[in-house]
Write a protein that holds these residues in place. Structure first.
Motif, PDB file in Angstrom:
ATOM      1  N   THR A  99       0.830  -1.207   0.000  1.00  0.00           N
ATOM      2  CA  THR A  99       0.000   0.000   0.000  1.00  0.00           C
ATOM      3  C   THR A  99       0.863   1.255   0.000  1.00  0.00           C
ATOM      4  OG1 THR A  99      -0.162  -0.129   2.418  1.00  0.00           O
ATOM      5  CG2 THR A  99      -1.935  -1.141   1.150  1.00  0.00           C
ATOM      6  N   ALA A 100       2.108   1.144   0.523  1.00  0.00           N
ATOM      7  CA  ALA A 100       3.012   2.295   0.548  1.00  0.00           C
ATOM      8  C   ALA A 100       3.470   2.705  -0.841  1.00  0.00           C
ATOM      9  CB  ALA A 100       4.232   1.988   1.424  1.00  0.00           C
ATOM     10  N   LEU A 101       3.222   1.867  -1.844  1.00  0.00           N
ATOM     11  CA  LEU A 101       3.579   2.216  -3.215  1.00  0.00           C
ATOM     12  C   LEU A 101       2.710   3.341  -3.756  1.00  0.00           C
ATOM     13  CD1 LEU A 101       3.946  -1.378  -4.730  1.00  0.00           C
ATOM     14  CD2 LEU A 101       5.813   0.212  -4.225  1.00  0.00           C
ATOM     15  N   PHE A 102       1.585   3.589  -3.102  1.00  0.00           N
ATOM     16  CA  PHE A 102       0.629   4.575  -3.597  1.00  0.00           C
ATOM     17  C   PHE A 102       0.667   5.831  -2.735  1.00  0.00           C
ATOM     18  CE2 PHE A 102      -0.813   0.384  -4.813  1.00  0.00           C
ATOM     19  CZ  PHE A 102      -1.064   0.534  -6.165  1.00  0.00           C
ATOM     20  N   ASP A 103       0.579   6.959  -3.382  1.00  0.00           N
ATOM     21  CA  ASP A 103       0.630   8.258  -2.718  1.00  0.00           C
ATOM     22  C   ASP A 103      -0.743   8.579  -2.138  1.00  0.00           C
ATOM     23  OD1 ASP A 103       0.942  10.839  -1.900  1.00  0.00           O
ATOM     24  OD2 ASP A 103       1.874  11.546  -3.760  1.00  0.00           O
ATOM     25  N   ASP A 104      -0.801   8.698  -0.801  1.00  0.00           N
ATOM     26  CA  ASP A 104      -2.082   8.987  -0.149  1.00  0.00           C
ATOM     27  C   ASP A 104      -2.658  10.338  -0.578  1.00  0.00           C
ATOM     28  OD1 ASP A 104      -2.005   6.605   1.237  1.00  0.00           O
ATOM     29  OD2 ASP A 104      -1.034   7.468   3.006  1.00  0.00           O
ATOM     30  N   ASP A 105      -1.777  11.228  -1.036  1.00  0.00           N
ATOM     31  CA  ASP A 105      -2.237  12.574  -1.380  1.00  0.00           C
ATOM     32  C   ASP A 105      -2.722  12.687  -2.820  1.00  0.00           C
ATOM     33  OD1 ASP A 105      -1.550  13.460   1.168  1.00  0.00           O
ATOM     34  OD2 ASP A 105       0.519  13.917   0.568  1.00  0.00           O
ATOM     35  N   GLU A 106      -2.544  11.634  -3.589  1.00  0.00           N
ATOM     36  CA  GLU A 106      -2.941  11.685  -4.995  1.00  0.00           C
ATOM     37  C   GLU A 106      -4.294  11.010  -5.167  1.00  0.00           C
ATOM     38  OE1 GLU A 106      -1.321  10.222  -9.374  1.00  0.00           O
ATOM     39  OE2 GLU A 106       0.092  10.555  -7.727  1.00  0.00           O
ATOM     40  N   GLN A 107      -5.283  11.803  -5.471  1.00  0.00           N
ATOM     41  CA  GLN A 107      -6.639  11.292  -5.606  1.00  0.00           C
ATOM     42  C   GLN A 107      -6.743  10.328  -6.788  1.00  0.00           C
ATOM     43  OE1 GLN A 107      -9.308  11.777  -3.660  1.00  0.00           O
ATOM     44  NE2 GLN A 107      -8.080  12.997  -2.239  1.00  0.00           N
ATOM     45  N   GLY A 108      -7.380   9.217  -6.548  1.00  0.00           N
ATOM     46  CA  GLY A 108      -7.683   8.293  -7.623  1.00  0.00           C
ATOM     47  C   GLY A 108      -6.535   7.426  -8.088  1.00  0.00           C
ATOM     48  N   GLU A 109      -5.366   7.464  -7.399  1.00  0.00           N
ATOM     49  CA  GLU A 109      -4.231   6.672  -7.872  1.00  0.00           C
ATOM     50  C   GLU A 109      -4.539   5.177  -7.821  1.00  0.00           C
ATOM     51  OE1 GLU A 109       0.600   6.220  -7.229  1.00  0.00           O
ATOM     52  OE2 GLU A 109      -0.607   7.247  -5.713  1.00  0.00           O
ATOM     53  N   LEU A 114      -6.261   0.067 -10.295  1.00  0.00           N
ATOM     54  CA  LEU A 114      -7.235  -1.021 -10.406  1.00  0.00           C
ATOM     55  C   LEU A 114      -7.851  -1.048 -11.800  1.00  0.00           C
ATOM     56  CD1 LEU A 114      -9.037  -0.791  -6.930  1.00  0.00           C
ATOM     57  CD2 LEU A 114      -7.543  -2.633  -7.723  1.00  0.00           C
ATOM     58  N   GLY A 115      -8.006   0.120 -12.399  1.00  0.00           N
ATOM     59  CA  GLY A 115      -8.518   0.168 -13.761  1.00  0.00           C
ATOM     60  C   GLY A 115      -7.570  -0.490 -14.748  1.00  0.00           C
ATOM     61  N   SER A 116      -6.261  -0.316 -14.526  1.00  0.00           N
ATOM     62  CA  SER A 116      -5.295  -0.975 -15.412  1.00  0.00           C
ATOM     63  C   SER A 116      -5.333  -2.492 -15.220  1.00  0.00           C
ATOM     64  CB  SER A 116      -3.884  -0.435 -15.159  1.00  0.00           C
ATOM     65  OG  SER A 116      -3.383  -0.828 -13.886  1.00  0.00           O
ATOM     66  N   ALA A 117      -5.611  -2.936 -13.991  1.00  0.00           N
ATOM     67  CA  ALA A 117      -5.769  -4.374 -13.748  1.00  0.00           C
ATOM     68  C   ALA A 117      -7.027  -4.894 -14.437  1.00  0.00           C
ATOM     69  CB  ALA A 117      -5.829  -4.650 -12.248  1.00  0.00           C
ATOM     70  N   ALA A 118      -8.085  -4.071 -14.447  1.00  0.00           N
ATOM     71  CA  ALA A 118      -9.328  -4.477 -15.108  1.00  0.00           C
ATOM     72  C   ALA A 118      -9.109  -4.690 -16.607  1.00  0.00           C
ATOM     73  CB  ALA A 118     -10.416  -3.429 -14.866  1.00  0.00           C
ATOM     74  N   LYS A 119      -8.228  -3.882 -17.225  1.00  0.00           N
ATOM     75  CA  LYS A 119      -7.929  -4.070 -18.646  1.00  0.00           C
ATOM     76  C   LYS A 119      -7.257  -5.415 -18.894  1.00  0.00           C
ATOM     77  CE  LYS A 119      -7.494   0.872 -19.673  1.00  0.00           C
ATOM     78  NZ  LYS A 119      -6.570   1.962 -20.097  1.00  0.00           N
ATOM     79  N   LEU A 120      -6.391  -5.825 -17.970  1.00  0.00           N
ATOM     80  CA  LEU A 120      -5.751  -7.130 -18.105  1.00  0.00           C
ATOM     81  C   LEU A 120      -6.787  -8.246 -17.998  1.00  0.00           C
ATOM     82  CD1 LEU A 120      -2.536  -6.586 -15.953  1.00  0.00           C
ATOM     83  CD2 LEU A 120      -2.764  -6.433 -18.432  1.00  0.00           C
ATOM     84  N   VAL A 121      -7.739  -8.071 -17.095  1.00  0.00           N
ATOM     85  CA  VAL A 121      -8.800  -9.067 -16.950  1.00  0.00           C
ATOM     86  C   VAL A 121      -9.624  -9.138 -18.235  1.00  0.00           C
ATOM     87  CG1 VAL A 121     -10.920  -9.642 -15.696  1.00  0.00           C
ATOM     88  CG2 VAL A 121      -8.892  -8.883 -14.437  1.00  0.00           C
ATOM     89  N   ASP A 122      -9.943  -7.980 -18.802  1.00  0.00           N
ATOM     90  CA  ASP A 122     -10.677  -7.971 -20.069  1.00  0.00           C
ATOM     91  C   ASP A 122      -9.895  -8.703 -21.159  1.00  0.00           C
ATOM     92  OD1 ASP A 122     -13.026  -6.646 -19.351  1.00  0.00           O
ATOM     93  OD2 ASP A 122     -12.141  -4.661 -19.671  1.00  0.00           O
TER      94      ASP A 122
END
Length: 296
Positions: A99-109, A114-122
């Motif tokens: 979870t530390a890989l993601f910036d808490d201050d950046e909205q929607g990161e 997760l959206g990029s993971a959804a493309k892989l699933v598609d």
């Protein structure tokens, strides 16, 4: 020949017997690439910072495993994508470094990730229809001791068995279809699995299938028994070379184009670094793979 096949083991209690050193496809590949890299990962067990792409691969693997646990009629793209967020919550609960890989201050990161993971699933659904498949096993732990005493251990993404008995070994890759070096590394892993399953079951897998989810490509290969016998000897030779290096601590670096992706350049003599003092051959098992190893 001692043979076992088990499901993914639970963490061992501290009082449990130590597991014998074993060879996994990832650690064997590390030694082939660079003996010093093998030492850093398997002996020194130096921490490595995962990338978001690696963690995403682990997430997609988890979702595809859960997909096949659903009733056949529910194995649809939207249902699979619904599994992403809860699977991430479950996976990251005990891994704050992820979870530390993601910036808490950046909205929607996280949402974008997760959206990029959804493309892989598609893209997975473009390659096959899971409603037409009933795998024998997903994320199967396999283990085998060869007659030479080499203990092989690994995790197979999926094992399909046809009604007529033919075996297909499937591995999901969340990157793009590789060039020559990457393809050879991936096929090394698949032949490792094929040797173990052949020796366990007495049947050469009919097909080894790599599914590349970034660009929706699949690579298939049909091994034969003579080839697997040769590959088995290769694995035995790798293990003997590891044991020789383990006795002396002489794990030599092997500089290559892949060094640019290594976390350990600061400790590598090829880049002016100094490895830590050799701690001796590790106990317990230096062949264990992490979820990140298996995700690719």
């Amino acid at each position: 020949m001692s043979q076992t096949a088990t499901t993914d083991p639970q963490p061992e209690a501290s009082s449990a017997p130590r597991r014998r050193p074993a060879l996994s496809p990832s650690r064997a590949s590390d030694f082939k690439q660079c003996p010093l890299l093998y030492r850093f990962r398997a002996v020194d067990r130096l921490p490595e910072v995962p990338t978001k792409a690696q963690v995403r691969g682990t997430l997609v693997h988890s979702v595809l495993e859960k997909l096949f646990a659903l009733p056949t009629a529910e194995r649809l793209p939207e249902r699979a994508k619904e599994l992403l967020a809860p699977s991430w919550t479950e996976m990251s609960a005990d891994r704050p470094e992820w979870t530390a890989l993601f910036d808490d201050d950046e909205q929607g990161e996280v949402e974008n990730w997760l959206g990029s993971a959804a493309k892989l699933v598609d893209n997975y659904f473009e390659l096959e229809d899971p409603r037409r498949l009933e795998p024998e096993a997903c994320e199967q732990h396999i283990e085998l001791e060869l007659d030479s005493g080499v203990l092989l251990r690994g995790y197979v993404d999926r094992i399909d068995v046809a009604p007529t008995g033919e075996i297909r070994v499937v591995d999901y890759k969340t990157g793009a279809a590789p060039r020559q070096i990457g393809e050879a590394k991936a096929m090394f892993q698949m032949k490792f699995y094929a040797v173990v399953l052949w020796r366990l079951r007495g049947v050469v897998p009919r097909q080894l299938k790599l599914m590349y989810l970034t660009d929706g490509q699949a690579l298939t290969y049909a091994p034969d028994e003579a080839e697997l016998r040769r590959f088995e000897r290769t694995l035995e030779a790798i293990w003997q070379a590891i044991l020789r290096a383990g006795k002396t601590g002489d794990f030599r670096p092997n500089q290559s184009k892949l060094c640019g992706w290594c976390d350990h350049q600061a400790r590598c003599p090829e880049f002016g670094g100094t490895p830590p003092d050799y701690p001796g051959w590790p106990e317990p098992d230096p062949g264990e793979e992490s979820p990140l190893d298996r995700a690719d």
